[in-house]
Enzyme design. Structure first.
Site, PDB file in Angstrom:
ATOM      1  CD  GLU A  26       5.248  -6.508 -15.103  1.00  0.00           C
ATOM      2  OE1 GLU A  26       6.340  -6.518 -15.680  1.00  0.00           O
ATOM      3  OE2 GLU A  26       4.536  -7.519 -14.961  1.00  0.00           O
ATOM      4  NE  ARG A  78       9.811  -2.106 -15.354  1.00  0.00           N
ATOM      5  CZ  ARG A  78      10.624  -1.592 -14.447  1.00  0.00           C
ATOM      6  NH1 ARG A  78      11.879  -1.330 -14.744  1.00  0.00           N
ATOM      7  NH2 ARG A  78      10.184  -1.334 -13.229  1.00  0.00           N
ATOM      8  CD  GLN A  86      -6.486  14.776 -47.355  1.00  0.00           C
ATOM      9  OE1 GLN A  86      -6.414  15.908 -46.875  1.00  0.00           O
ATOM     10  NE2 GLN A  86      -5.740  14.376 -48.352  1.00  0.00           N
ATOM     11  N   PRO A 106       0.822  -1.222   0.000  1.00  0.00           N
ATOM     12  CG  PRO A 106      -0.917  -1.612   1.518  1.00  0.00           C
ATOM     13  CD  PRO A 106       0.364  -2.198   1.014  1.00  0.00           C
TER      14      PRO A 106
HETATM   15  N1  CAA Z   1      18.683  -5.095 -12.860  1.00  0.00           N
HETATM   16  C1  CAA Z   1      19.595  -5.440 -11.901  1.00  0.00           C
HETATM   17  N2  CAA Z   1      19.821  -4.697 -10.803  1.00  0.00           N
HETATM   18  C2  CAA Z   1      19.113  -3.561 -10.666  1.00  0.00           C
HETATM   19  C3  CAA Z   1      18.168  -3.135 -11.608  1.00  0.00           C
HETATM   20  C4  CAA Z   1      17.958  -3.966 -12.756  1.00  0.00           C
HETATM   21  N3  CAA Z   1      17.072  -3.646 -13.692  1.00  0.00           N
HETATM   22  N4  CAA Z   1      17.614  -1.984 -11.211  1.00  0.00           N
HETATM   23  C5  CAA Z   1      18.210  -1.678 -10.034  1.00  0.00           C
HETATM   24  N5  CAA Z   1      19.117  -2.618  -9.714  1.00  0.00           N
HETATM   25  C6  CAA Z   1      20.003  -2.644  -8.562  1.00  0.00           C
HETATM   26  C7  CAA Z   1      20.937  -1.454  -8.561  1.00  0.00           C
HETATM   27  O1  CAA Z   1      22.115  -1.696  -9.321  1.00  0.00           O
HETATM   28  C8  CAA Z   1      21.243  -1.317  -7.083  1.00  0.00           C
HETATM   29  O2  CAA Z   1      22.197  -2.270  -6.717  1.00  0.00           O
HETATM   30  P1  CAA Z   1      23.467  -1.834  -5.810  1.00  0.00           P
HETATM   31  O3  CAA Z   1      22.860  -1.265  -4.542  1.00  0.00           O
HETATM   32  O4  CAA Z   1      24.206  -3.101  -5.587  1.00  0.00           O
HETATM   33  O5  CAA Z   1      24.195  -0.791  -6.593  1.00  0.00           O
HETATM   34  C9  CAA Z   1      19.937  -1.731  -6.409  1.00  0.00           C
HETATM   35  O6  CAA Z   1      19.230  -2.526  -7.370  1.00  0.00           O
HETATM   36  C10 CAA Z   1      19.073  -0.550  -6.027  1.00  0.00           C
HETATM   37  O7  CAA Z   1      18.818   0.162  -7.210  1.00  0.00           O
HETATM   38  P2  CAA Z   1      18.437   1.693  -7.222  1.00  0.00           P
HETATM   39  O8  CAA Z   1      19.373   2.442  -6.336  1.00  0.00           O
HETATM   40  O9  CAA Z   1      18.327   2.114  -8.634  1.00  0.00           O
HETATM   41  O10 CAA Z   1      17.014   1.649  -6.483  1.00  0.00           O
HETATM   42  P3  CAA Z   1      15.930   2.763  -6.313  1.00  0.00           P
HETATM   43  O11 CAA Z   1      15.349   2.615  -4.958  1.00  0.00           O
HETATM   44  O12 CAA Z   1      16.451   4.069  -6.748  1.00  0.00           O
HETATM   45  O13 CAA Z   1      14.739   2.253  -7.304  1.00  0.00           O
HETATM   46  C11 CAA Z   1      13.530   2.052  -9.373  1.00  0.00           C
HETATM   47  C12 CAA Z   1      14.879   2.032  -8.638  1.00  0.00           C
HETATM   48  C13 CAA Z   1      13.904   1.869 -10.823  1.00  0.00           C
HETATM   49  C14 CAA Z   1      12.777   3.326  -9.172  1.00  0.00           C
HETATM   50  C15 CAA Z   1      12.701   0.819  -8.860  1.00  0.00           C
HETATM   51  O14 CAA Z   1      12.274   1.016  -7.535  1.00  0.00           O
HETATM   52  C16 CAA Z   1      11.502   0.550  -9.731  1.00  0.00           C
HETATM   53  O15 CAA Z   1      11.622  -0.070 -10.788  1.00  0.00           O
HETATM   54  N6  CAA Z   1      10.289   0.979  -9.284  1.00  0.00           N
HETATM   55  C17 CAA Z   1       9.056   0.574  -9.948  1.00  0.00           C
HETATM   56  C18 CAA Z   1       8.521  -0.653  -9.266  1.00  0.00           C
HETATM   57  C19 CAA Z   1       7.761  -1.539 -10.205  1.00  0.00           C
HETATM   58  O16 CAA Z   1       8.029  -1.636 -11.395  1.00  0.00           O
HETATM   59  N7  CAA Z   1       6.808  -2.247  -9.631  1.00  0.00           N
HETATM   60  C20 CAA Z   1       6.074  -3.204 -10.402  1.00  0.00           C
HETATM   61  C21 CAA Z   1       5.182  -3.969  -9.525  1.00  0.00           C
HETATM   62  S1  CAA Z   1       4.897  -5.571 -10.164  1.00  0.00           S
HETATM   63  C22 CAA Z   1       3.552  -5.488 -11.153  1.00  0.00           C
HETATM   64  O17 CAA Z   1       3.053  -4.452 -11.507  1.00  0.00           O
HETATM   65  C23 CAA Z   1       3.168  -6.850 -11.616  1.00  0.00           C
HETATM   66  C24 CAA Z   1       1.770  -7.051 -12.064  1.00  0.00           C
HETATM   67  O18 CAA Z   1       0.984  -7.664 -11.412  1.00  0.00           O
HETATM   68  C25 CAA Z   1       1.413  -6.606 -13.427  1.00  0.00           C
END
Ligand code: CAA
Length: 387
Positions: A369, A249, A285, A131
Site C-alpha cells: 500500500e 493506509r 537498564q 510485475p
Molecule cells: N487522492 C485523490 N487523487 C489523487 C491522490 C489521492 N490520494 N493521489 C494522486 N491523485 C491524483 C492527482 O491529483 C492526479 O490527478 P490530476 O492528474 O487530475 O491532477 C492524479 O491522481 C495523478 O497523480 P500523480 O501525478 O501524483 O501520480 P504519480 O504517477 O506521480 O503517482 C504516487 C503518485 C503517489 C507515487 C502513486 O503512484 C502511489 O501511491 N504509488 C504507490 C502505489 C501503491 O500504494 N500501491 C499499493 C498496491 S495495493 C496493495 O498493496 C494492497 C494489498 O494487497 C495490501
C-alpha cells in the site's frame, strides 16, 4: 501497566472486546500452523462476516455496521496483535474494494456486490500493481479494449492479497490506446468476478512473513467484462484507487500498531520471567530503556493514527496524514519487533516464541500500500501544496 491513551466510548470498548475475544479463540490456536504451512483458512472469512467485521465502514443501509474509522481501527489492531495475516484481509476488504463500490459505484453495483460484501458473504480484493508497475502505479499496462458494449481485458496483476479466494476484484486497467497513452488519466476501474471466463490465478508467492495471507498473481486472458461492471467514469480509475488507498493506509497503520503492540507485550512479559545474573532481565537498564522506547513509539504511532482517523471522519482530506500514519506505524513495527527479538536473545531467533513471526510480519507494512519511500514523497508533496 500503562492506562490506554485514547478515551474510548462504551461501544468502542465493546467492539474492542469482541475483536480481542475473536482473535484469542479463533486465531491464536492456529496462527503458528498457518504461518509454518503458509495456509490460508477460508473459514475465517465467514467468521469475520458473522461479526460484521467485513462491513465495518459500510452504512447500515448497505448491510454494514456503519461505524466510525476509529472503532474499525481498534478492532483491526486487536486482530493484528494476534494474526497480522487475518488483519490484512480485514483491512483490504474494508478499505479498498468495499469503499470503491460505496463511493464510486451505482445503485445496481452496490445492491449486487456491496451489500453481500458488507455481510461477509462475498470477499473483495484490489488489483492495481503489476510485475512492472509497483510504486509507479500509473504505468500499469493491463489493457482493456472496447468490443461492442463489453470490455476485453488482457494482462497480469501482482501481489493480490487473497486474490485466489476473492469473489469481487476491483481491477485497474488501461482504457486508452497503446499509441495514445494518457498516464494516470487513461485508467479505468472494473469489477471482475471469478465466473467471468478468462480469469486465471497465476503464481502464488512464497513470502517471508504474513504467510497465513495468500498472495497471488491474477492473469486476464481475453477476459470479457460487461458494461455493468465498469466502476464510475471511464478514465477515473487511478484517482479512485488513490483515494481508496488513503483509507487503506490507515488500515495498514493499524495492522502495524497491532504487530508492534504484540511484540512490546511479549517483551514486557519475557523480561519479567527471564533471569540472568541472578535477577530478572527487566532489572537491567539496558532492557528497561528498550522497553520504554518501544512503548513510546507504539503509543505515538497509535495516537497519530487515531488523530488521522478523526480527521477522516470529520470529512477533512487525509492524504498526507494517512501517509504519515502508515509511515510512522510501519517503521515503528519494524523497529519494535527488532528490539523484541533482541530482548529475547537466542529465544527471539527461534520459532518457540512468536517474536520472530512479528519481526517477519512487520516488514511488509513498510512495503505494501505504498513503500515508506512513496509515503515520504506523498508527505513532502503536500508540504508544498498551496504555497
Ligand atoms: N487522492 C485523490 N487523487 C489523487 C491522490 C489521492 N490520494 N493521489 C494522486 N491523485 C491524483 C492527482 O491529483 C492526479 O490527478 P490530476 O492528474 O487530475 O491532477 C492524479 O491522481 C495523478 O497523480 P500523480 O501525478 O501524483 O501520480 P504519480 O504517477 O506521480 O503517482 C504516487 C503518485 C503517489 C507515487 C502513486 O503512484 C502511489 O501511491 N504509488 C504507490 C502505489 C501503491 O500504494 N500501491 C499499493 C498496491 S495495493 C496493495 O498493496 C494492497 C494489498 O494487497 C495490501
Amino acid at each position: 501497566m500503562l492506562s490506554p491513551l485514547l478515551p474510548l466510548t462504551e461501544e468502542q470498548r465493546e467492539i474492542q472486546r469482541v475483536a480481542r475475544e475473536f482473535a484469542r479463540s479463533e486465531l491464536a490456536p492456529h496462527v503458528a500452523e498457518w504461518d509454518r504451512e503458509a495456509k490460508f483458512d477460508r473459514s475465517i472469512v465467514g467468521k469475520l462476516g458473522a461479526l460484521g467485521f467485513l462491513g465495518m465502514l459500510i452504512p447500515e443501509a448497505y448491510d454494514g455496521l456503519g461505524l466510525d474509522t476509529a472503532t474499525y481501527l481498534l478492532a483491526l489492531e486487536e486482530v493484528a496483535a494476534v494474526d497480522a495475516s487475518t488483519a490484512v484481509l480485514m483491512s483490504v476488504h474494508n478499505s479498498l474494494p468495499t469503499q470503491m463500490l460505496l463511493q464510486f459505484g451505482d445503485d445496481a453495483q452496490r445492491e449486487r456486490w456491496l451489500k453481500p460484501m458488507a455481510r461477509g458473504e462475498l470477499l473483495g480484493a484490489f488489483a492495481l500493481s503489476e510485475p512492472e508497475a509497483g510504486s509507479d502505479a500509473a504505468s500499469l499496462q493491463c489493457q482493456a479494449v472496447r468490443d461492442g458494449d463489453d470490455w476485453v481485458l488482457n494482462g497480469t496483476k501482482s501481489w493480490i492479497s487473497h486474490g485466489a479466494h476473492a469473489d469481487v476484484i476491483l481491477v485497474m486497467a488501461r482504457t486508452d490506446r497503446p499509441g495514445a497513452r494518457h498516464g494516470s488519466k487513461g485508467i479505468t476501474a472494473f469489477v471482475v468476478t471469478p465466473d467471468l471466463a478468462g480469469l486465471k490465478v497465476g503464481k502464488k508467492e512464497n513470502k517471508l512473513g504474513l504467510r497465513g495471507s495468500e498472495t497471488v498473481q491474477l492473469v486476464f486472458d481475453d477476459l470479457r467484462v460487461p458494461p455493468a461492471n465498469v466502476l464510475g467514469e471511464v478514465g477515473r480509475g487511478f484517482i479512485y484507487a488513490m483515494q481508496s488507498l488513503d483509507n487503506g493506509r490507515l488500515g495498514i497503520a493499524s495492522q502495524a500498531v497491532g504487530i508492534a503492540r504484540a511484540a512490546l507485550d511479549a517483551s514486557v512479559a519475557y523480561a519479567d520471567d527471564r533471569r540472568q545474573f541472578q535477577q530478572p532481565i527487566k532489572s537491567f537498564q539496558a532492557i528497561q530503556f528498550k522497553l520504554a522506547d518501544m512503548a513510546v513509539r507504539v503509543n505515538a504511532a497509535r495516537a497519530l493514527l487515531h488523530a488521522s482517523a478523526a480527521m477522516k471522519d470529520r470529512g477533512e482530506p487525509i492524504t498526507a496524514y494517512g501517509s504519515m500514519s502508515k509511515l510512522l506505524a510501519s517503521e515503528t513495527a519494524m523497529w519494535v519487533t527488532t528490539q523484541a527479538v533482541q530482548v529475547f536473545g537466542g529465544y527471539g531467533y527461534v520459532k518457540e516464541y512468536p517474536v520472530e513471526r512479528y519481526f517477519r510480519d512487520a516488514k511488509v507494512t513498510e512495503i505494501y500500500e505504498g513503500t515508506s519511500e512513496i509515503q515520504r514523497i506523498v508527505i513532502a508533496r503536500e508540504l508544498y501544496e498551496g504555497r
